[in-house]
Design a protein around this motif. Structure first.
Motif, PDB file in Angstrom:
ATOM      1  N   LEU A 103      34.349  45.486  42.937  1.00  0.00           N
ATOM      2  CA  LEU A 103      35.095  44.229  42.920  1.00  0.00           C
ATOM      3  C   LEU A 103      34.789  43.437  41.660  1.00  0.00           C
ATOM      4  O   LEU A 103      35.686  42.865  41.026  1.00  0.00           O
ATOM      5  N   PHE A 104      33.512  43.414  41.276  1.00  0.00           N
ATOM      6  CA  PHE A 104      33.098  42.608  40.123  1.00  0.00           C
ATOM      7  C   PHE A 104      33.218  43.369  38.803  1.00  0.00           C
ATOM      8  O   PHE A 104      33.333  42.755  37.740  1.00  0.00           O
ATOM      9  N   ASP A 106      35.762  45.776  38.064  1.00  0.00           N
ATOM     10  CA  ASP A 106      37.161  45.890  37.628  1.00  0.00           C
ATOM     11  C   ASP A 106      38.158  45.241  38.586  1.00  0.00           C
ATOM     12  O   ASP A 106      39.380  45.409  38.420  1.00  0.00           O
ATOM     13  N   GLY A 107      37.664  44.525  39.587  1.00  0.00           N
ATOM     14  CA  GLY A 107      38.562  43.806  40.493  1.00  0.00           C
ATOM     15  C   GLY A 107      39.275  44.680  41.503  1.00  0.00           C
ATOM     16  O   GLY A 107      40.250  44.243  42.129  1.00  0.00           O
ATOM     17  N   THR A 108      38.805  45.930  41.692  1.00  0.00           N
ATOM     18  CA  THR A 108      39.441  46.813  42.663  1.00  0.00           C
ATOM     19  C   THR A 108      38.828  46.624  44.047  1.00  0.00           C
ATOM     20  O   THR A 108      37.711  46.139  44.189  1.00  0.00           O
ATOM     21  N   PHE A 109      39.578  47.049  45.080  1.00  0.00           N
ATOM     22  CA  PHE A 109      39.199  46.730  46.457  1.00  0.00           C
ATOM     23  C   PHE A 109      38.807  47.948  47.293  1.00  0.00           C
ATOM     24  O   PHE A 109      38.750  47.857  48.520  1.00  0.00           O
ATOM     25  N   ASN A 145      34.074  33.440  37.352  1.00  0.00           N
ATOM     26  CA  ASN A 145      34.798  34.695  37.515  1.00  0.00           C
ATOM     27  C   ASN A 145      34.404  35.376  38.824  1.00  0.00           C
ATOM     28  O   ASN A 145      35.265  35.918  39.535  1.00  0.00           O
ATOM     29  N   VAL A 146      33.119  35.329  39.135  1.00  0.00           N
ATOM     30  CA  VAL A 146      32.638  35.886  40.406  1.00  0.00           C
ATOM     31  C   VAL A 146      33.303  35.166  41.577  1.00  0.00           C
ATOM     32  O   VAL A 146      33.783  35.799  42.527  1.00  0.00           O
ATOM     33  N   LYS A 149      36.955  36.220  42.015  1.00  0.00           N
ATOM     34  CA  LYS A 149      37.113  37.542  42.612  1.00  0.00           C
ATOM     35  C   LYS A 149      36.740  37.535  44.089  1.00  0.00           C
ATOM     36  O   LYS A 149      37.365  38.229  44.911  1.00  0.00           O
ATOM     37  N   LEU A 152      39.678  36.291  46.044  1.00  0.00           N
ATOM     38  CA  LEU A 152      40.686  37.329  46.237  1.00  0.00           C
ATOM     39  C   LEU A 152      40.261  38.285  47.355  1.00  0.00           C
ATOM     40  O   LEU A 152      41.073  38.675  48.204  1.00  0.00           O
ATOM     41  N   ALA A 153      38.983  38.654  47.349  1.00  0.00           N
ATOM     42  CA  ALA A 153      38.471  39.561  48.380  1.00  0.00           C
ATOM     43  C   ALA A 153      38.513  38.908  49.761  1.00  0.00           C
ATOM     44  O   ALA A 153      38.849  39.555  50.758  1.00  0.00           O
ATOM     45  N   THR A 189      34.435  28.515  46.617  1.00  0.00           N
ATOM     46  CA  THR A 189      34.927  29.462  47.616  1.00  0.00           C
ATOM     47  C   THR A 189      34.812  28.805  48.986  1.00  0.00           C
ATOM     48  O   THR A 189      34.177  27.761  49.142  1.00  0.00           O
TER      49      THR A 189
END
Length: 287
Positions: A103-104, A106-109, A145-146, A149, A152-153, A189
Motif C-alpha cells: 500500500l505504501f 506503490d498504492g496497490t491493494f 502521504n501515508v 493512502k 484510500l485503504a 484519518t
C-alpha cells in the motif's frame, strides 16, 4: 440525642447515597481479556491448535492475529480452519495485524484485499496495520502521504464491511518537522487507533491526554506492562510500572472495547505469564 429532623436528614442522605450506588457500579469495565498471538510466536507454529486451547484455558475470550498469508493461512491453517479452532475453544477475534507494505510502496491493494478476505472469514471487525517501514516516514510530506493512502485503504475496507486500524510503536511520537506520525494519523484519518500503552508510556506520552484530545478513537489498546527494573522489557500486567487503573478509568472517553494483552519477552513460563495477566485484568482492572 438524635432529633427527628436529624434522623430524617441522615436517612435522606443515606437514601441518596443508596441511589448513587448503581451509578457507581456502572463504572465497572465490561471488558473481555484478549491476547495478541504474537506473544506466543515461538509456540504457535509448532502446534497452533494446542496453543489456542491453552490460551482459552488461561482465561482469554479474544485473540488478535498476526502473520497471515493467503498461501500459508494462520500458522498453516486456512482462515476457515483457524476460525473453527477459535470457535471450538470459545474464542473470537476482533482484529488482526496484517502486513501492508505494498500500500505504501506503490498504492496497490493486493495485501489489503487478502487481509479483508481473512477478516471476513474469521469474523474480525478490524484489519490493523502493525508497523510502518522507516522509509515511508522521514518527512512531513511522507506522513501526509501515508495518511492519504490509509484513507484510500480505509474506504476500500469499509465497502467490504471492515474497519481499518493502526497499531503504534515508539517512532510514531518522534518529532518530524514540527509534528509526529501519530498526530497526523489522528487528525487526517478517521481510522481506529489501537494504542500500545507500553510504547506510548515508554515514549513519554500520557495516554489519557491522547484519549481526551481524540475521544472515541481508541477502540482497542495493547495492555503491555513495563518491567520496573528493566523498562526495555515487558512483564506480566500488574507487576510493572504502568498505572493501568488510572488509564482504564478513562476507557469510556477513549472508546476502548477490546483490551488486548501483548508480551514480547518473558522471564517466566509464557503460559504462566499470560494466565497471570488475564487474571489481573479480570480481578483487578475489570472489577
Amino acid at each position: 440525642m438524635t432529633t427527628r429532623r436529624a434522623f430524617l436528614t441522615q436517612a435522606g442522605l443515606f437514601t441518596a447515597g443508596a441511589l448513587l450506588l448503581p451509578r457507581l457500579s456502572s463504572a465497572k469495565i465490561n471488558g473481555k481479556a484478549g491476547l495478541q498471538l504474537y506473544s506466543l510466536r515461538e509456540q504457535l507454529p509448532k502446534d497452533p491448535k494446542a496453543v489456542i486451547a491453552k490460551i482459552a484455558e488461561a482465561g482469554y475470550k479474544e485473540v488478535e492475529t498476526y502473520g497471515y498469508s493467503k498461501e500459508h493461512g494462520f500458522f498453516g491453517l486456512s482462515a476457515k480452519e483457524f476460525s473453527d479452532v477459535l470457535k471450538a475453544n470459545g474464542l473470537t477475534t476482533p482484529s488482526g495485524h496484517y502486513g501492508m507494505d505494498r500500500l505504501f510502496v506503490d498504492g496497490t491493494f493486493g495485501e489489503l484485499d487478502e487481509a479483508i478476505e481473512a477478516a471476513r472469514i474469521t469474523g474480525q471487525e478490524y484489519v490493523t496495520i502493525p508497523y510502518l517501514n522507516e522509509k515511508f516516514r522521514k518527512t512531513k510530506a511522507d506522513l501526509k502521504n501515508v495518511a492519504a493512502k490509509i484513507n484510500l485503504a480505509a474506504a476500500r475496507a469499509k465497502k467490504a464491511g471492515i474497519k481499518l486500524a493502526y497499531h503504534n510503536h515508539n517512532f510514531e511520537f518522534d518529532n518530524i518537522e514540527g509534528t509526529c506520525l501519530y498526530e497526523v494519523l489522528a487528525k487526517e484519518t478517521t481510522i481506529a487507533l489501537e494504542m500500545d500503552l507500553y510504547w506510548a508510556v515508554r515514549s513519554k506520552q500520557d495516554p489519557i491526554e491522547w484519549f481526551e484530545k481524540y475521544p472515541g478513537r481508541f477502540t482497542m489498546v495493547h495492555v503491555k506492562d513495563m518491567d520496573k527494573a528493566e523498562p526495555e522489557l515487558n512483564t506480566e500486567v500488574g507487576k510493572g510500572s504502568i498505572d493501568f487503573k488510572k488509564i482504564f478509568a478513562k476507557s469510556k472517553t477513549a472508546g476502548i472495547k477490546h483490551f488486548i494483552v501483548e508480551q514480547e519477552n518473558f522471564k517466566i513460563d509464557p503460559y504462566v505469564s499470560i494466565a497471570e495477566s488475564s487474571k489481573y485484568l479480570k480481578t483487578v482492572l475489570f472489577a
